[in-house]
Motif scaffolding. Structure first.
Motif, PDB file in Angstrom:
ATOM      1  N   UNK A 153       4.254   6.844   3.663  1.00  0.00           N
ATOM      2  CA  UNK A 153       4.222   6.511   5.089  1.00  0.00           C
ATOM      3  C   UNK A 153       2.787   6.252   5.541  1.00  0.00           C
ATOM      4  N   UNK A 154       1.851   7.055   5.079  1.00  0.00           N
ATOM      5  CA  UNK A 154       0.442   6.824   5.421  1.00  0.00           C
ATOM      6  C   UNK A 154      -0.023   5.471   4.895  1.00  0.00           C
ATOM      7  N   UNK A 178       1.448   2.788   7.229  1.00  0.00           N
ATOM      8  CA  UNK A 178       0.830   2.773   8.555  1.00  0.00           C
ATOM      9  C   UNK A 178      -0.655   2.414   8.519  1.00  0.00           C
ATOM     10  N   UNK A 179      -1.392   2.940   7.559  1.00  0.00           N
ATOM     11  CA  UNK A 179      -2.841   2.753   7.527  1.00  0.00           C
ATOM     12  C   UNK A 179      -3.302   1.683   6.550  1.00  0.00           C
ATOM     13  N   UNK A 180      -2.466   1.339   5.608  1.00  0.00           N
ATOM     14  CA  UNK A 180      -2.853   0.338   4.621  1.00  0.00           C
ATOM     15  C   UNK A 180      -3.836   0.912   3.611  1.00  0.00           C
ATOM     16  N   UNK A 181      -4.750   0.087   3.123  1.00  0.00           N
ATOM     17  CA  UNK A 181      -5.701   0.528   2.104  1.00  0.00           C
ATOM     18  C   UNK A 181      -6.680   1.605   2.586  1.00  0.00           C
ATOM     19  N   UNK A 182      -6.759   1.817   3.882  1.00  0.00           N
ATOM     20  CA  UNK A 182      -7.660   2.850   4.411  1.00  0.00           C
ATOM     21  C   UNK A 182      -7.211   4.238   3.966  1.00  0.00           C
ATOM     22  N   UNK A 234       0.833  -1.211   0.000  1.00  0.00           N
ATOM     23  CA  UNK A 234       0.000   0.000   0.000  1.00  0.00           C
ATOM     24  C   UNK A 234       0.864   1.256   0.000  1.00  0.00           C
ATOM     25  N   UNK A 235       1.966   1.229   0.742  1.00  0.00           N
ATOM     26  CA  UNK A 235       2.868   2.371   0.765  1.00  0.00           C
ATOM     27  C   UNK A 235       3.483   2.634  -0.592  1.00  0.00           C
ATOM     28  N   UNK A 236       3.908   1.578  -1.258  1.00  0.00           N
ATOM     29  CA  UNK A 236       4.497   1.701  -2.591  1.00  0.00           C
ATOM     30  C   UNK A 236       3.461   2.228  -3.588  1.00  0.00           C
TER      31      UNK A 236
END
Length: 57
Positions: free
Chosen positions: A23-24, A27-31, A3-5
């Motif tokens: 970074x988001x 940390x948060x993934x797909x959200x 997700x970060x990539x």
């Protein structure tokens, strides 16, 4: 990690800060994806002004 990539790539194409969105994504993934879309739309509206039009291909 993926997700970060992914969010980093989308943020780069949209002209948004890449490190912040990568970074988001980590940390948060797909959200974080809907957040990125809303920030991308706000940045586009800010750049184009009040009466800007978007061309979708």
């Amino acid at each position: 990690m993926y997700s970060g990539y992914f969010l980093g790539g989308v943020a780069f194409r949209a002209g948004l800060p890449v490190k912040r969105w990568a970074l988001a994504g980590v940390l948060l993934g797909p959200v974080a994806f809907p957040l990125l879309n809303s920030h991308k739309q706000l940045a586009y509206r800010k750049a184009m002004g009040r009466h800007g039009r978007m061309i979708k291909i």
